[in-house]
Design a protein around this motif. Structure first.
Motif, PDB file in Angstrom:
ATOM      1  N   ILE A 137      58.702 129.640  25.145  1.00 46.98           N
ATOM      2  CA  ILE A 137      57.588 129.398  24.857  1.00 46.98           C
ATOM      3  C   ILE A 137      56.503 130.223  25.535  1.00 46.98           C
ATOM      4  N   LEU A 138      56.677 130.356  26.856  1.00 43.08           N
ATOM      5  CA  LEU A 138      55.358 130.719  27.869  1.00 43.08           C
ATOM      6  C   LEU A 138      55.473 132.281  27.341  1.00 43.08           C
ATOM      7  N   VAL A 139      56.641 132.947  27.204  1.00 43.96           N
ATOM      8  CA  VAL A 139      56.393 134.557  26.899  1.00 43.96           C
ATOM      9  C   VAL A 139      55.955 134.708  25.429  1.00 43.96           C
ATOM     10  N   SER A 140      56.314 133.854  24.355  1.00 42.05           N
ATOM     11  CA  SER A 140      55.583 133.988  23.267  1.00 42.05           C
ATOM     12  C   SER A 140      54.573 133.682  23.123  1.00 42.05           C
ATOM     13  N   LEU A 141      53.653 132.736  23.764  1.00 47.14           N
ATOM     14  CA  LEU A 141      52.242 132.423  23.850  1.00 47.14           C
ATOM     15  C   LEU A 141      51.794 133.548  24.649  1.00 47.14           C
ATOM     16  N   GLY A 142      52.058 134.201  25.525  1.00 42.43           N
ATOM     17  CA  GLY A 142      51.623 135.293  26.428  1.00 42.43           C
ATOM     18  C   GLY A 142      51.418 136.425  25.670  1.00 42.43           C
ATOM     19  N   PHE A 143      52.474 136.719  24.587  1.00 34.85           N
ATOM     20  CA  PHE A 143      52.270 137.998  23.853  1.00 34.85           C
ATOM     21  C   PHE A 143      51.425 137.864  22.658  1.00 34.85           C
ATOM     22  N   ALA A 144      51.428 136.238  22.154  1.00 32.93           N
ATOM     23  CA  ALA A 144      50.568 136.160  21.211  1.00 32.93           C
ATOM     24  C   ALA A 144      48.785 136.328  21.761  1.00 32.93           C
ATOM     25  N   TYR A 145      48.617 135.690  22.910  1.00 27.27           N
ATOM     26  CA  TYR A 145      47.257 135.987  23.399  1.00 27.27           C
ATOM     27  C   TYR A 145      46.674 137.431  23.501  1.00 27.27           C
ATOM     28  N   VAL A 146      47.814 138.370  24.155  1.00 32.73           N
ATOM     29  CA  VAL A 146      47.607 139.752  24.135  1.00 32.73           C
ATOM     30  C   VAL A 146      47.199 140.276  22.938  1.00 32.73           C
ATOM     31  N   PHE A 147      47.924 140.041  21.903  1.00 40.22           N
ATOM     32  CA  PHE A 147      47.873 140.710  20.723  1.00 40.22           C
ATOM     33  C   PHE A 147      46.895 140.051  19.736  1.00 40.22           C
ATOM     34  N   GLU A 148      46.536 138.609  19.877  1.00 42.18           N
ATOM     35  CA  GLU A 148      45.403 138.047  19.103  1.00 42.18           C
ATOM     36  C   GLU A 148      44.094 138.160  19.543  1.00 42.18           C
ATOM     37  N   ALA A 149      43.968 137.801  20.996  1.00 43.51           N
ATOM     38  CA  ALA A 149      42.766 137.718  21.750  1.00 43.51           C
ATOM     39  C   ALA A 149      42.210 139.081  22.141  1.00 43.51           C
ATOM     40  N   TRP A 150      43.076 139.766  22.829  1.00 40.46           N
ATOM     41  CA  TRP A 150      42.964 141.160  23.445  1.00 40.46           C
ATOM     42  C   TRP A 150      42.773 142.160  22.220  1.00 40.46           C
ATOM     43  N   LEU A 151      43.729 142.395  21.643  1.00 35.73           N
ATOM     44  CA  LEU A 151      43.857 143.400  20.446  1.00 35.73           C
ATOM     45  C   LEU A 151      43.392 143.097  19.044  1.00 35.73           C
ATOM     46  N   LYS A 152      43.254 141.786  19.092  1.00 36.67           N
ATOM     47  CA  LYS A 152      42.505 141.370  17.692  1.00 36.67           C
ATOM     48  C   LYS A 152      43.520 141.731  16.615  1.00 36.67           C
ATOM     49  N   ILE A 153      44.960 141.493  16.682  1.00 38.96           N
ATOM     50  CA  ILE A 153      45.668 141.538  15.546  1.00 38.96           C
ATOM     51  C   ILE A 153      46.373 140.089  15.343  1.00 38.96           C
ATOM     52  N   VAL A 154      46.316 139.828  14.149  1.00 34.91           N
ATOM     53  CA  VAL A 154      46.711 138.823  13.384  1.00 34.91           C
ATOM     54  C   VAL A 154      47.945 138.761  13.456  1.00 34.91           C
ATOM     55  N   LEU A 155      48.746 137.546  13.910  1.00 38.59           N
ATOM     56  CA  LEU A 155      50.036 137.558  13.879  1.00 38.59           C
ATOM     57  C   LEU A 155      50.581 136.724  12.581  1.00 38.59           C
ATOM     58  N   PRO A 156      51.850 136.684  12.082  1.00 38.37           N
ATOM     59  CA  PRO A 156      52.315 135.957  11.002  1.00 38.37           C
ATOM     60  C   PRO A 156      52.126 134.490  11.190  1.00 38.37           C
ATOM     61  N   GLY A 157      51.583 133.851  10.435  1.00 42.50           N
ATOM     62  CA  GLY A 157      51.243 132.510  10.412  1.00 42.50           C
ATOM     63  C   GLY A 157      52.488 131.475   9.732  1.00 42.50           C
ATOM     64  N   GLY A 158      53.101 132.108   8.881  1.00 42.33           N
ATOM     65  CA  GLY A 158      54.118 131.493   8.222  1.00 42.33           C
ATOM     66  C   GLY A 158      53.785 130.493   7.127  1.00 42.33           C
ATOM     67  N   PHE A 159      54.869 129.878   6.694  1.00 40.60           N
ATOM     68  CA  PHE A 159      54.489 128.937   5.725  1.00 40.60           C
ATOM     69  C   PHE A 159      53.579 127.496   6.187  1.00 40.60           C
ATOM     70  N   LEU A 160      53.449 127.475   7.492  1.00 45.07           N
ATOM     71  CA  LEU A 160      52.605 126.508   8.026  1.00 45.07           C
ATOM     72  C   LEU A 160      51.196 127.008   8.323  1.00 45.07           C
ATOM     73  N   HIS A 161      51.131 128.302   8.190  1.00 51.16           N
ATOM     74  CA  HIS A 161      49.781 129.063   8.595  1.00 51.16           C
ATOM     75  C   HIS A 161      49.230 128.812  10.056  1.00 51.16           C
ATOM     76  N   LEU A 162      50.326 128.595  10.973  1.00 48.72           N
ATOM     77  CA  LEU A 162      49.930 128.401  12.106  1.00 48.72           C
ATOM     78  C   LEU A 162      49.330 129.831  13.148  1.00 48.72           C
ATOM     79  N   ASN A 163      48.216 129.406  13.431  1.00 52.62           N
ATOM     80  CA  ASN A 163      47.634 130.499  14.397  1.00 52.62           C
ATOM     81  C   ASN A 163      46.764 129.857  15.372  1.00 52.62           C
ATOM     82  N   ILE A 164      46.659 130.556  16.423  1.00 61.94           N
ATOM     83  CA  ILE A 164      45.626 129.643  17.493  1.00 61.94           C
ATOM     84  C   ILE A 164      44.459 130.253  17.769  1.00 61.94           C
ATOM     85  N   ALA A 165      43.418 129.563  17.751  1.00 65.43           N
ATOM     86  CA  ALA A 165      42.108 130.244  17.799  1.00 65.43           C
ATOM     87  C   ALA A 165      41.917 130.586  19.323  1.00 65.43           C
ATOM     88  N   TRP A 166      42.089 131.841  19.722  1.00 72.90           N
ATOM     89  CA  TRP A 166      41.773 132.142  21.186  1.00 72.90           C
ATOM     90  C   TRP A 166      40.349 132.258  21.405  1.00 72.90           C
TER      91      TRP A 166
END
Length: 166
Positions: A137-166
């Motif tokens: 969980i921590l590694v996936s959240l860490g990579f999500a933070y880097v890609f979404e907050a720093w690099l501004k890349i939207v990661l796939p949200g899937g059928f639940l449309h899960l995205n974290i508003a960093w």
């Protein structure tokens, strides 16, 4: 059942070359069609995978050259054999990663990635649930933070449309 070590090394090199080719094919087709692989090398989502693919390609080329030199130095040395059962775990890792990539659009990054990481850790021999779940969980959240907050890349949200508003 065994396989010649040199053949196993060539098979791995072929796999890595295929991965490098797949990265560049995806950047030129799917990512370009989505508009995420256009612009300069630091302006698009394709820059990171292309960079990793280039490094992988260089290391694969170096390994192939080393294999060729080794075979010329000792041409009659057939090398040792590798039991096929030793190749099961690496092959399973490749299959797990391929399934992960296939499920990424359906499940989304925040569901698929911890599951994939936990599965890989279990395959590598970690047995304590907390030692699997917490890092996954921590590694996936860490990579999500880097890609979404720093690099501004939207990661796939899937059928639940899960995205974290960093």
């Amino acid at each position: 059942m065994t396989i010649n070590r040199a053949l196993a090394e060539w098979l791995v090199a072929i796999l890595f070359v295929a991965v490098v080719g797949l990265v560049f094919q995806q950047a030129a087709t799917d990512m370009a069609a989505q508009g995420i692989a256009s612009g300069g090398p630091y302006d698009n989502a394709a820059a990171y995978p292309k960079t990793i693919a280039i490094v992988l390609g260089i290391l694969t080329f170096a390994q192939v050259v080393i294999q060729m030199i080794r075979s010329r130095v000792a041409p009659h040395d057939n090398g040792s054999s590798v039991p096929v059962r030793q190749l099961v775990r690496p092959a399973a890792m490749v299959v797990i990663f391929a399934v992960y990539l296939g499920c990424l659009d359906i499940l989304g990054y925040h569901i698929a990635t911890p599951i994939m990481l936990a599965t890989l850790m279990g395959l590598c021999g970690i047995r304590k649930p907390l030692a699997i779940v917490l890092p996954a969980i921590l590694v996936s959240l860490g990579f999500a933070y880097v890609f979404e907050a720093w690099l501004k890349i939207v990661l796939p949200g899937g059928f639940l449309h899960l995205n974290i508003a960093w």
